[in-house]
Design an enzyme around this catalytic site. Sequence first.
Site, PDB file in Angstrom:
ATOM      1  N   GLY A  78     -64.264  -4.785   6.432  1.00 30.66           N
ATOM      2  CA  GLY A  78     -64.209  -5.267   5.137  1.00 30.66           C
ATOM      3  C   GLY A  78     -63.183  -6.761   4.834  1.00 30.66           C
ATOM      4  N   ARG A 123     -50.066   2.084   4.617  1.00 34.29           N
ATOM      5  CA  ARG A 123     -50.136   0.784   5.169  1.00 34.29           C
ATOM      6  C   ARG A 123     -49.029   0.085   5.171  1.00 34.29           C
ATOM      7  NH1 ARG A 123     -56.609  -0.441   5.010  1.00 34.29           N
ATOM      8  NH2 ARG A 123     -57.407   1.933   5.867  1.00 34.29           N
ATOM      9  N   LYS A 150     -68.547   8.609  10.564  1.00 30.59           N
ATOM     10  CA  LYS A 150     -67.678   7.880  11.300  1.00 30.59           C
ATOM     11  C   LYS A 150     -66.175   8.342  10.793  1.00 30.59           C
ATOM     12  CE  LYS A 150     -65.746   3.049  11.890  1.00 30.59           C
ATOM     13  NZ  LYS A 150     -64.856   2.549  10.850  1.00 30.59           N
ATOM     14  N   HIS A 204     -60.109   4.977  12.738  1.00 29.88           N
ATOM     15  CA  HIS A 204     -60.182   3.706  11.911  1.00 29.88           C
ATOM     16  C   HIS A 204     -59.162   3.000  12.304  1.00 29.88           C
ATOM     17  CE1 HIS A 204     -61.785   2.879   7.492  1.00 29.88           C
ATOM     18  NE2 HIS A 204     -61.005   1.907   7.787  1.00 29.88           N
ATOM     19  N   ASP A 260     -65.111   4.474  18.541  1.00 31.52           N
ATOM     20  CA  ASP A 260     -64.408   3.290  17.843  1.00 31.52           C
ATOM     21  C   ASP A 260     -62.916   3.599  17.878  1.00 31.52           C
ATOM     22  OD1 ASP A 260     -64.671   1.251  15.459  1.00 31.52           O
ATOM     23  OD2 ASP A 260     -63.393   3.069  15.004  1.00 31.52           O
TER      24      ASP A 260
END
Length: 429
Positions: free
Chosen positions: A105, A191, A298, A322, A353
Amino acid sequence: MEPGSKNFSRERQSDIYIGGVSGKKPAVPVSFDQLKQAAKKKLSKEAFAYVAGGAGRESTISRNRCGFQRWSIVPRMLRGVSDLDTSISLFGHSYPVPFLLAPIGALDLFHPDADEEVAQSAAAAGVPMIFSSQASVPMEQCAEVMGASPRWFQLYWSTSNELVESFVRRAEKCGCQAIVLTLDTTMLGWRTRDLDLAYLPFLHARGIAQYTSDPVFKKLMDEYKDKDPERDRSITFSTIRSLFLMARYYPGSTLKNLFSEEPIRAVRTFIRTYSRPSLTWEDLSFLRDLTDLPVLLKGILHPEDARKVIEYNMDGIIVSNHGGRQVDGAISAIEALPAVVDEVDGTVPVLFDSGIRSGSDMFKALALGAEAVLLGRPYVYGLTLAGRQGVSEVIRNFRADLELNMGLSGINSVSNINRKYLQYSQLHN
Ligand code: FNR
């Protein structure tokens, strides 16, 4: 170089070395570490923190790396590997390489043309691009520049099922071949880098283009119009600057946006609707009934969740944490992969991933049973440094690196990469 070339890696190497004879260097560094460092120099501190950062103390980002180091490739010799085939087939479509571009994004933090630039590079290479729900460019605009080349759509399940339906319909209309439902971000991880800078792109109207271009979202903006009390907010130079930037990134003329409430209303509506933490496995039937496209989940890390993917009639799994951005201390994706692959035992495809930094990482994930992998941060750094050419070079470099690792290990086709070529060791921590 053709997407279907069987000598891709040697052509890529020759391009670079022959270019060097006339003083030409690659547009972006080939090694991941240098790519990242070069991008860091170019980016604002907010943009770099947003892409490079992870949750908490970022231990999962490190684990994603050391997880790969525990596996070693054991090459085999004299196997006749002049023709190398990196193509794969997924859900009835064939792709030239076993990797896709991960949904990322707010790409306008890295290049003004953002997703559209990535779409051009993905299309030129025939590599599927997974459009993000948090894109900076509406999916239709990206699809238009991609022609017939493959794309998928990544969905964040909003609080409004009507909006979910609208996104899925739009994805179908613009030719997406699969839907990727991301499960691990029903709330944002802790984060630390972004928190220290007090910066989240979406609150500055960046990365919300799928929403602001959506008819259902526009309707929701109207419905919420009178429900948002004006919060006490002291007006500082930063507030004015933020409002100006919001007006600039919101669709339409900056001048008109400056005198309109729309950008702020869109951001507020986005905050209300973007994600649904109450989501459960039972909700998936809504999506199942909505579309005939394959749906992949996912963020799967536990074998029991992998089993549920099958029980709930979903079509595929993406093992992912992620990129270490959600749960600090979570298991690395590569550690989680073998148990998930064993659990589903070929019933649905498993993709991988989180942490891919080289062709050899791709090789290892494929050897552990992934049918394909997602390439994430490396292409964002390529985009930062040289736009579409940067992304194209990153794609080519990963392809060449993977192909050489195959050939040099005695394997001529992706379908022949398997666990017998790997050895596990505890040596690297
Ligand atoms: C992401 N990721 C992500 N995933 C998703 O499903 N939707 C999204 O919009 C985003 N956005 C996003 C932004 C940025 C800046 C990053 C770095 C990541 C996660 C992404 O799809 C992928 O899971 C990770 O990038 C994998 O980690 P590595 O391999 O890039 O380290």
